[in-house]
Write a protein that holds these residues in place. Structure first.
Motif, PDB file in Angstrom:
ATOM      1  N   UNK A 138      78.395  -5.727  37.901  1.00  0.00           N
ATOM      2  CA  UNK A 138      79.004  -4.649  38.692  1.00  0.00           C
ATOM      3  C   UNK A 138      78.205  -3.356  38.633  1.00  0.00           C
ATOM      4  N   UNK A 139      77.554  -3.093  37.480  1.00  0.00           N
ATOM      5  CA  UNK A 139      76.880  -1.816  37.255  1.00  0.00           C
ATOM      6  C   UNK A 139      75.414  -2.028  36.875  1.00  0.00           C
ATOM      7  N   UNK A 140      74.639  -0.954  37.056  1.00  0.00           N
ATOM      8  CA  UNK A 140      73.319  -0.879  36.423  1.00  0.00           C
ATOM      9  C   UNK A 140      73.508  -0.010  35.183  1.00  0.00           C
ATOM     10  N   UNK A 141      73.366  -0.615  34.015  1.00  0.00           N
ATOM     11  CA  UNK A 141      73.653   0.120  32.787  1.00  0.00           C
ATOM     12  C   UNK A 141      72.386   0.395  32.004  1.00  0.00           C
ATOM     13  N   UNK A 142      72.270   1.621  31.514  1.00  0.00           N
ATOM     14  CA  UNK A 142      71.125   2.018  30.704  1.00  0.00           C
ATOM     15  C   UNK A 142      71.610   2.217  29.272  1.00  0.00           C
ATOM     16  N   UNK A 143      71.108   1.347  28.398  1.00  0.00           N
ATOM     17  CA  UNK A 143      71.554   1.289  27.008  1.00  0.00           C
ATOM     18  C   UNK A 143      70.734   2.267  26.177  1.00  0.00           C
ATOM     19  N   UNK A 144      71.393   2.938  25.238  1.00  0.00           N
ATOM     20  CA  UNK A 144      70.674   3.830  24.330  1.00  0.00           C
ATOM     21  C   UNK A 144      70.456   3.178  22.970  1.00  0.00           C
ATOM     22  N   UNK A 145      71.499   2.611  22.386  1.00  0.00           N
ATOM     23  CA  UNK A 145      71.417   2.072  21.025  1.00  0.00           C
ATOM     24  C   UNK A 145      72.157   0.740  20.961  1.00  0.00           C
ATOM     25  N   UNK A 157      77.789  -3.951  18.453  1.00  0.00           N
ATOM     26  CA  UNK A 157      78.112  -2.837  19.349  1.00  0.00           C
ATOM     27  C   UNK A 157      76.871  -2.419  20.131  1.00  0.00           C
ATOM     28  N   UNK A 158      77.121  -1.751  21.249  1.00  0.00           N
ATOM     29  CA  UNK A 158      76.030  -1.092  21.976  1.00  0.00           C
ATOM     30  C   UNK A 158      76.589   0.137  22.668  1.00  0.00           C
ATOM     31  N   UNK A 159      75.692   1.095  22.926  1.00  0.00           N
ATOM     32  CA  UNK A 159      76.046   2.340  23.600  1.00  0.00           C
ATOM     33  C   UNK A 159      75.350   2.403  24.942  1.00  0.00           C
ATOM     34  N   UNK A 160      76.020   2.968  25.922  1.00  0.00           N
ATOM     35  CA  UNK A 160      75.469   3.147  27.273  1.00  0.00           C
ATOM     36  C   UNK A 160      75.470   4.638  27.602  1.00  0.00           C
ATOM     37  N   UNK A 161      74.308   5.148  27.997  1.00  0.00           N
ATOM     38  CA  UNK A 161      74.214   6.589  28.264  1.00  0.00           C
ATOM     39  C   UNK A 161      74.156   6.901  29.756  1.00  0.00           C
ATOM     40  N   UNK A 162      73.837   5.889  30.584  1.00  0.00           N
ATOM     41  CA  UNK A 162      73.774   6.139  32.030  1.00  0.00           C
ATOM     42  C   UNK A 162      74.315   4.923  32.778  1.00  0.00           C
ATOM     43  N   UNK A 163      75.152   5.168  33.793  1.00  0.00           N
ATOM     44  CA  UNK A 163      75.800   4.123  34.568  1.00  0.00           C
ATOM     45  C   UNK A 163      75.480   4.341  36.038  1.00  0.00           C
ATOM     46  N   UNK A 164      74.878   3.337  36.663  1.00  0.00           N
ATOM     47  CA  UNK A 164      74.510   3.446  38.081  1.00  0.00           C
ATOM     48  C   UNK A 164      73.746   4.729  38.382  1.00  0.00           C
ATOM     49  N   UNK A 165      72.869   5.114  37.454  1.00  0.00           N
ATOM     50  CA  UNK A 165      72.043   6.302  37.650  1.00  0.00           C
ATOM     51  C   UNK A 165      72.720   7.602  37.296  1.00  0.00           C
ATOM     52  N   UNK A 166      73.950   7.575  36.822  1.00  0.00           N
ATOM     53  CA  UNK A 166      74.697   8.789  36.478  1.00  0.00           C
ATOM     54  C   UNK A 166      74.820   8.908  34.960  1.00  0.00           C
ATOM     55  N   UNK A 167      74.296   9.973  34.388  1.00  0.00           N
ATOM     56  CA  UNK A 167      74.411  10.184  32.944  1.00  0.00           C
ATOM     57  C   UNK A 167      75.867  10.451  32.578  1.00  0.00           C
TER      58      UNK A 167
END
Length: 231
Positions: A135-142, A165-175
């Protein structure tokens, strides 16, 4: 350079992979998010990509550094650096891990890639990433390494170092931290993370519903979405 900033020169010896044996190096900070924030101490997770040149050959790399800070009056100062230690790659990777590594809708920084290749990340993490990426383009940080061992300011073990666990800092290009990012996007993403099996979803918005304690929000998580698993 460190001394000129008024910081302890011992930090140089803690830089680890940020000071490789190379002729030249270029560093890009991808993201900096809280690993924890209290009134007089903080952890900031600095996600880096790095390119080094040695004998004419350029090699990509990078790491994530848990930067520890303390506050005196109105001034914050860096006390310590804790670079990620993902460990060596496993001989084989689980199918879901391989799928995550090849999915262009899941953007992973170098330390997270190494975490997944190490075989020390639970498949629940990979399955959730793949589900969200539909559903999303997710950008993972950690993911696992480069994160405090305990939930910051407590003696309670964090799910990150245990590969859960994982962290996501940006979703569909939106921080996540950007005030212009629609709250509806973050709320929908957090609910979809819970639907993907997470028992512990944190972010800048405190959601209602879910199982007891499934959603949370605090100062540490105003700049990313945390997605944790029991196994």
């Amino acid at each position: 350079r460190v001394a000129a900033l008024g910081l302890p020169t011992a930090l140089v010896g803690q830089a680890g992979p940020l000071l490789p044996a190379a002729d030249q190096a270029a560093l890009q900070v991808v993201d900096a998010q809280y690993g924890g924030i209290l009134s007089r101490s903080a952890s900031v997770l600095v996600v880096c990509r790095q390119w080094t040149r040695r004998a004419g050959t350029v090699k990509p790399g990078g790491t994530t550094v848990d930067v520890r800070l303390s506050r005196s009056g109105s001034r914050w100062t860096v006390d310590a650096l804790h670079p990620a230690h993902p460990g060596p790659a496993a001989r084989t990777a689980a199918p879901d891990i391989r799928s995550v590594l090849s999915d262009d809708r899941i953007v992973l920084p170098p330390a997270a890639v190494a975490d997944l290749r190490s075989g020390r990340v639970h498949t629940s993490v990979a399955k959730a990433m793949l589900a969200l990426a539909r559903t999303y383009r997710l950008e993972v940080s950690v993911v696992r390494s480069g994160h405090p061992l305990d939930v910051f300011g407590t003696s309670r073990p964090s799910d990150h170092p245990r590969g859960r666990a994982f962290d996501v800092w940006r979703i569909d290009g939106h921080a996540v931290v950007d005030p212009a990012t629609p709250r509806s996007l973050i709320e929908r993403f957090m609910r979809d993370a819970a639907a993907a099996g997470s028992y512990n979803v944190g972010g800048p918005v405190l959601l209602s519903g879910g199982s007891a304690g499934q959603f949370f929000s605090d100062a540490t998580h105003h700049d990313h979405v945390h997605i944790g698993f029991r196994t």
